[in-house]
Design a protein around this motif. Sequence first.
Motif, PDB file in Angstrom:
ATOM      1  N   PRO A   1     -19.550 -27.935  15.588  1.00 38.28           N
ATOM      2  CA  PRO A   1     -20.475 -27.589  14.505  1.00 38.28           C
ATOM      3  C   PRO A   1     -19.914 -26.516  13.590  1.00 38.28           C
ATOM      4  O   PRO A   1     -19.172 -25.628  14.014  1.00 38.28           O
ATOM      5  CB  PRO A   1     -21.716 -27.076  15.254  1.00 38.28           C
ATOM      6  N   ALA A   2     -20.283 -26.608  12.315  1.00 35.73           N
ATOM      7  CA  ALA A   2     -19.928 -25.605  11.319  1.00 35.73           C
ATOM      8  C   ALA A   2     -21.123 -25.416  10.398  1.00 35.73           C
ATOM      9  O   ALA A   2     -21.708 -26.401   9.932  1.00 35.73           O
ATOM     10  CB  ALA A   2     -18.691 -26.032  10.527  1.00 35.73           C
ATOM     11  N   PRO A   3     -21.509 -24.160  10.132  1.00 31.43           N
ATOM     12  CA  PRO A   3     -22.714 -23.930   9.333  1.00 31.43           C
ATOM     13  C   PRO A   3     -22.487 -24.101   7.838  1.00 31.43           C
ATOM     14  O   PRO A   3     -21.421 -23.751   7.306  1.00 31.43           O
ATOM     15  CB  PRO A   3     -23.070 -22.476   9.667  1.00 31.43           C
ATOM     16  N   VAL A   4     -23.493 -24.652   7.164  1.00 25.21           N
ATOM     17  CA  VAL A   4     -23.517 -24.667   5.710  1.00 25.21           C
ATOM     18  C   VAL A   4     -23.852 -23.249   5.250  1.00 25.21           C
ATOM     19  O   VAL A   4     -24.781 -22.626   5.757  1.00 25.21           O
ATOM     20  CB  VAL A   4     -24.558 -25.669   5.189  1.00 25.21           C
ATOM     21  N   VAL A   5     -23.098 -22.741   4.295  1.00 23.77           N
ATOM     22  CA  VAL A   5     -23.346 -21.394   3.781  1.00 23.77           C
ATOM     23  C   VAL A   5     -23.495 -21.449   2.270  1.00 23.77           C
ATOM     24  O   VAL A   5     -22.956 -22.339   1.601  1.00 23.77           O
ATOM     25  CB  VAL A   5     -22.216 -20.414   4.180  1.00 23.77           C
ATOM     26  N   GLY A   6     -24.216 -20.494   1.728  1.00 26.27           N
ATOM     27  CA  GLY A   6     -24.437 -20.478   0.288  1.00 26.27           C
ATOM     28  C   GLY A   6     -25.402 -21.557  -0.140  1.00 26.27           C
ATOM     29  O   GLY A   6     -25.913 -22.342   0.659  1.00 26.27           O
ATOM     30  N   ARG A   7     -25.659 -21.604  -1.419  1.00 23.48           N
ATOM     31  CA  ARG A   7     -26.603 -22.584  -1.966  1.00 23.48           C
ATOM     32  C   ARG A   7     -25.942 -23.962  -2.100  1.00 23.48           C
ATOM     33  O   ARG A   7     -24.740 -24.070  -2.354  1.00 23.48           O
ATOM     34  CB  ARG A   7     -27.099 -22.122  -3.331  1.00 23.48           C
ATOM     35  N   ILE A   8     -26.755 -24.978  -1.941  1.00 26.26           N
ATOM     36  CA  ILE A   8     -26.299 -26.346  -2.197  1.00 26.26           C
ATOM     37  C   ILE A   8     -26.195 -26.532  -3.709  1.00 26.26           C
ATOM     38  O   ILE A   8     -27.145 -26.254  -4.443  1.00 26.26           O
ATOM     39  CB  ILE A   8     -27.269 -27.373  -1.596  1.00 26.26           C
TER      40      ILE A   8
ATOM     41  N   ARG B   1     -28.982 -23.234   6.095  1.00 27.96           N
ATOM     42  CA  ARG B   1     -29.759 -23.726   7.238  1.00 27.96           C
ATOM     43  C   ARG B   1     -29.107 -24.937   7.896  1.00 27.96           C
ATOM     44  O   ARG B   1     -29.313 -25.185   9.074  1.00 27.96           O
ATOM     45  CB  ARG B   1     -31.186 -24.097   6.789  1.00 27.96           C
ATOM     46  N   GLY B   2     -28.397 -25.712   7.106  1.00 28.73           N
ATOM     47  CA  GLY B   2     -27.813 -26.945   7.620  1.00 28.73           C
ATOM     48  C   GLY B   2     -26.537 -26.708   8.408  1.00 28.73           C
ATOM     49  O   GLY B   2     -25.954 -25.617   8.412  1.00 28.73           O
TER      50      GLY B   2
END
Length: 380
Positions: A305-312, A296-297
């Motif tokens: 911008p670059a999307p956060v992917v996968g789990r933190i 989501r981040g």
Amino acid sequence: MTIECALSAPADRAGAILTIDLGAVVENWRRLSARLSPAPCAAVVKADGYGLGAAAVGRALFGAGCTRFFVAQLDEALALRAALPDPQILCLGGLPARTDSTFVHHRITPVLNHLGEVDAWAAVCRERNTALPAAIHIDTGMNRLGLSPAEVDELSADPTRLTGIGLDLWMSHLACADEAESPVSGEQLARMTAAVARLPKAPVSFANSSGIFLGSAYHFDLGRPGVALYGVNPTPGKPNPMVPTIRLDARVLQVRSVDLGMTVGYGAAHRMPRAGRIATLGVGYADGYFRSLGARGHVFVDGVPAPVVGRISMDLITVDVSGLADGAVVPGKLVELIGPNRPVDTVAEEAGTIGYEILTSLGRRYHRDYTGGDAGKKAV
């Protein structure tokens, strides 16, 4: 033979760098002070200055002219007193049993939240034959801390219970100040006005950060902003009248090429829709970068911008940088997590929370770089 070597700098060792602009905190206090005028403006620095460092923030604000500070707990008050010998420090959490000597010795002003505490502080004052200062909290609708309506009735019928106390302030707290159209604030204002009219005269404090923007009727004799000092928007849905105070940049640890269909992170939660590149950053939920920001981040790389992917993960996040030019992201590069392109309120919205929680969750592993507010730097 002795081999000498230079030690690495803390900023070079950290997975992320948190830059805190004390000059911006001071500017926000001045803006709030101007809106409150002629009422003075205090500062709420509980929760370690909303995550920014109470000592540094307190010194910067005291240097700018702030003379009243609010904290939540007595230990917070004692830590702040060590950094600020002179100004008034008020403790919102009341008067815990067996702490009166600590309050007196360190010149901490208790905020008394029920009649039992009023009676206890009055006894301390009589025992010491000194009118020690105290604030008294009146509950006008929050139903958390403060004198209940029945206790207000009781105290107004017998104000001699205040004998000996140096009554510094009546105060209450708004429940819905950030909802400008809510009728609750007006109802609380009416209750507060009626209550103080029946009680011995003393200055009144009612407006928190958002309450300051509800109008002069809420200002009374002292405003006590908290989160607005730190750049969070006190007027949701409208342009932010505050300036940002922090920037958080995470270090790129590794960049790897991934093929179509490959998965990223715990649970294989993200599957690559195309071949691309993943950058791993040295920050995670142990640093206060919320797990809910997974998938989501967003981060910004040189304004892109670059999307956060996968789990933190606890210590790491992964970002899809496929859309950036080759060579734009390399190990060691700093990437913006919070800053000009990603304000605190935006990050909070993506995380499904509020700016308060983002700030107060800022991790202790970040390298902290304080700028502006020379008085505050001495506390770091």
